[in-house]
Design a protein around this motif. Structure first.
Motif, PDB file in Angstrom:
ATOM      1  N   ASN A 178       0.861  -1.189   0.000  1.00 60.70           N
ATOM      2  CA  ASN A 178       0.000   0.000   0.000  1.00 60.70           C
ATOM      3  C   ASN A 178       0.893   1.234   0.000  1.00 60.70           C
ATOM      4  O   ASN A 178       1.506   1.577   1.014  1.00 60.70           O
ATOM      5  CB  ASN A 178      -0.916  -0.009   1.223  1.00 60.70           C
ATOM      6  CG  ASN A 178      -1.933   1.132   1.197  1.00 60.70           C
ATOM      7  OD1 ASN A 178      -1.807   2.085   0.437  1.00 60.70           O
ATOM      8  ND2 ASN A 178      -2.947   1.011   2.045  1.00 60.70           N
ATOM      9  N   ALA A 217      -6.357   3.067   3.513  1.00 61.58           N
ATOM     10  CA  ALA A 217      -6.348   1.601   3.522  1.00 61.58           C
ATOM     11  C   ALA A 217      -6.984   1.059   2.232  1.00 61.58           C
ATOM     12  O   ALA A 217      -7.878   1.682   1.666  1.00 61.58           O
ATOM     13  CB  ALA A 217      -7.109   1.080   4.729  1.00 61.58           C
ATOM     14  N   ASN A 253      -8.336  -2.691   0.120  1.00 57.30           N
ATOM     15  CA  ASN A 253      -8.865  -4.029   0.384  1.00 57.30           C
ATOM     16  C   ASN A 253      -8.920  -4.830  -0.928  1.00 57.30           C
ATOM     17  O   ASN A 253      -9.989  -5.155  -1.424  1.00 57.30           O
ATOM     18  CB  ASN A 253     -10.269  -3.899   0.982  1.00 57.30           C
ATOM     19  CG  ASN A 253     -10.711  -5.179   1.673  1.00 57.30           C
ATOM     20  OD1 ASN A 253     -10.019  -6.185   1.642  1.00 57.30           O
ATOM     21  ND2 ASN A 253     -11.885  -5.137   2.277  1.00 57.30           N
ATOM     22  N   GLU A 281      -7.727  -6.126   4.698  1.00 54.00           N
ATOM     23  CA  GLU A 281      -7.365  -4.700   4.652  1.00 54.00           C
ATOM     24  C   GLU A 281      -5.861  -4.501   4.836  1.00 54.00           C
ATOM     25  O   GLU A 281      -5.234  -5.141   5.679  1.00 54.00           O
ATOM     26  CB  GLU A 281      -8.121  -3.940   5.743  1.00 54.00           C
ATOM     27  CG  GLU A 281      -7.936  -2.437   5.677  1.00 54.00           C
ATOM     28  CD  GLU A 281      -8.817  -1.701   6.677  1.00 54.00           C
ATOM     29  OE1 GLU A 281      -9.963  -1.383   6.311  1.00 54.00           O
ATOM     30  OE2 GLU A 281      -8.348  -1.476   7.812  1.00 54.00           O
TER      31      GLU A 281
END
Length: 567
Positions: free
Chosen positions: A206, A211, A213, A315
């Motif tokens: 990331n 965040a 998913n 996540e």
């Protein structure tokens, strides 16, 4: 009455064989031999390499249900954020495999099996995976659930060795994607010495401020054409297969995918694999046991089909990463190798309904080969052992046939004498059978019991990649292809006719004709069968003739040849 029953049984038997053959052809995705139906066959398009063969939006019941149509790889705008990069292909090699990777998606678009020669050109290795104008068979992975890197995203290759060096046991090939949707995907392919299972570590980083998913997909995509070199006279299954512990092993015909008939496939599991299967070889994606995944089988384009898995990564916070390990098997269907790689993977070598008999027969054949060292002589030895195992049953059958042959002159004389009195003829025939203690069907039942065993052995020989390119003697250089000079099929035909001549001639003239016509009809097929299969049938016939001759002699019934009398 007894003659009529026999005639009906012969007709039913012959017609059943024809129907079973056609149904088996259809079951394996081939055209029926005797009762063909119109079928439109789509050819792989010339631009198949650029065809959108991404995966569909997940179903609402799946953990990947949040993926929507805008996230499907290859849709408009999906790769818009990716910087332009020159597309290149990279070839790497281990001791078993020569692989070709495409920088677009770091997909595996070529796989040559260096230990197996091409059937048409023995100087070249078998090419299992391929991407060309006429053929598509590739392994792809990527992310969905956002504007993330997919198998359509241009990726950068990291510097490193391209061939497994002497003394080296592992070779890594690393690709890295650009930032897309705040995510970077790093793929590390790992080739190991002596291993057909290729490792793939996919690290999702990331790089954004929120965040994410994502879901990871792994898929195999191929065209629906028959593999090169496949016989048109007999068929083996080509297409997707799915294995889970709950539903076990399921093959999916290309035509069922076209018609949307994929309900037999488990849609979610935490075990198993997805595969593409063809004669002798297979590929399969293997996620770690316990990893929850959604399974899909779908049409991916004109004459293109995909089977794959989607797994939810959970996540990932900003600055964090998650990695998942998978393996891609690309190789031959060797049972011991497949069993060692993953539970249930050996089922890609599919014996169908005779599996329970075929597996121990293969085990015995493999043990014999370990001792003899030649697959042809191992086949001969296996048939000999089966004949010994079934000696008592065969002896009962041949003894019954010998008794029938001994009383045959009486039966023929009685039939001629009472030919105008059918009811009295039937009664007299039954009286003779009772007096001589002969059961007209006594020669059939012991042989019928053995039929499943010999059908199982047929599929063992047809399915075993070890037979491929295996020589026997002299002119037989490959037991998996037809005899180049048709010597074995001719001997097979002659042995079938000799066996028929040694059997008692049926009283009914029509049955007598059928006894000669049917062996000739079915012998024709053996001219197109692999030499190993013909060797198996020829050996079985010769041993049966020898046993029948010995039993007849012991019972005082001199060997006679009932030659055909066609009028």
């Amino acid at each position: 009455m007894n003659d009529i029953r026999r005639t009906i049984l012969w007709v039913i038997f012959g017609f059943s064989l024809v129907l079973l053959w056609d149904k088996w052809q259809i079951h394996n995705g081939r055209k029926p031999t005797f009762f063909p139906t119109p079928e439109v066959t789509a050819q792989a398009p010339a631009d198949a390499v650029s065809t959108d063969n991404g995966l569909p939006a997940a179903s609402a019941t799946s953990p990947a249900a949040t993926a929507n149509a805008s996230n499907v790889p290859g849709t408009a705008g999906a790769d818009a954020a990716a910087p332009a990069a020159a597309r290149e292909k990279l070839t790497v090699a281990s001791d078993l495999l020569r692989l070709t990777f495409d920088s677009e998606g770091a997909s595996l678009v070529g796989a040559e099996l260096l230990k197996y020669a091409d059937q048409d050109d023995k100087t070249k290795p078998v090419k299992l995976l391929d991407e060309s104008a006429n053929r598509v068979y590739v392994a792809q992975t990527g992310l969905i659930g956002g504007n993330f890197p997919t198998h359509k995203t241009a990726m950068t290759l990291k510097p490193g060795p391209r061939e497994l060096a002497e003394g080296q046991n592992e070779l890594n090939v690393v690709f890295e994607s650009p930032d897309l949707g705040g995510v970077k995907l790093v793929k590390t392919w790992t080739l190991k010495r002596g291993d057909y299972a290729i490792g793939l570590k996919q690290e999702v980083v990331n790089t954004g401020s929120a965040a994410v998913n994502p879901q990871l997909y792994l898929q195999l995509t191929r065209d629906g054409n028959k593999p090169a070199g496949e016989s048109s006279f007999y068929s083996t299954f080509t297409g997707p297969a799915v294995y889970t512990e709950a539903k076990k092993y399921h093959k999916v015909d290309f035509k069922d995918i076209e018609n949307g008939k994929t309900d037999s496939v488990d849609k979610a599991a935490d075990n198993g694999y997805v595969a593409m299967v063809q004669h002798y070889f297979a590929s399969a994606w293997l996620l770690p046991q316990g990893t929850q995944r959604d399974i899909y089988v779908r049409k991916a384009g004109t004459n293109l089909y995909s089977v794959g898995e989607i797994t939810h990564l959970g996540e990932i916070a900003p600055g964090q990463s998650k990695a998942i390990d998978a393996r891609l098997f690309v190789g031959p269907q060797i049972e011991k190798t497949l069993e060692a790689i993953a539970p249930g993977l050996e089922l890609v070598k599919d014996y169908g309904w005779v599996t329970i008999l075929a597996k121990p027969l293969y085990w015995l054949l493999d043990k014999l080969h370990g001792f003899i060292g030649n697959w042809g002589w191992s086949i001969v030895a296996l048939v000999l052992l089966l004949k010994i195992a079934f000696y008592w049953l065969n002896a009962k059958a041949y003894a019954s046939m010998a008794k029938m042959k001994a009383i045959n002159p009486r039966i023929m004389e009685m039939r001629e004498r009472l030919k105008d009195k059918p009811q009295q003829m039937q009664q007299e025939m039954m009286r003779i059978y009772r007096e001589e203690k002969v059961n007209p069907m006594g020669g059939c039942f012991p042989i019928v019991i053995q039929i499943p065993v010999f059908i199982a052995l047929y599929w063992v020989l047809l399915s075993s990649v070890e037979i491929r390119n295996a020589p026997w003697i002299g002119w037989i250089h490959d037991l998996s292809v037809p005899d180049p000079f048709f010597i074995l099929p001719v001997l097979m035909t002659l042995s079938s006719l000799l066996q028929t001549a040694l059997n008692p001639a049926p009283p009914d003239p029509m049955q007598a004709k059928m006894m000669w016509i049917m062996p000739l009809m079915f012998s024709v097929m053996f001219f197109f069968f692999p030499a190993g299969l013909v060797l198996y049938w020829l050996t079985n016939n010769l041993l049966s003739i020898a046993q029948q001759w010995i039993i007849n002699t012991r019972m005082g019934v001199p060997p006679q040849f009932n030659l055909p009398k066609f009028k």
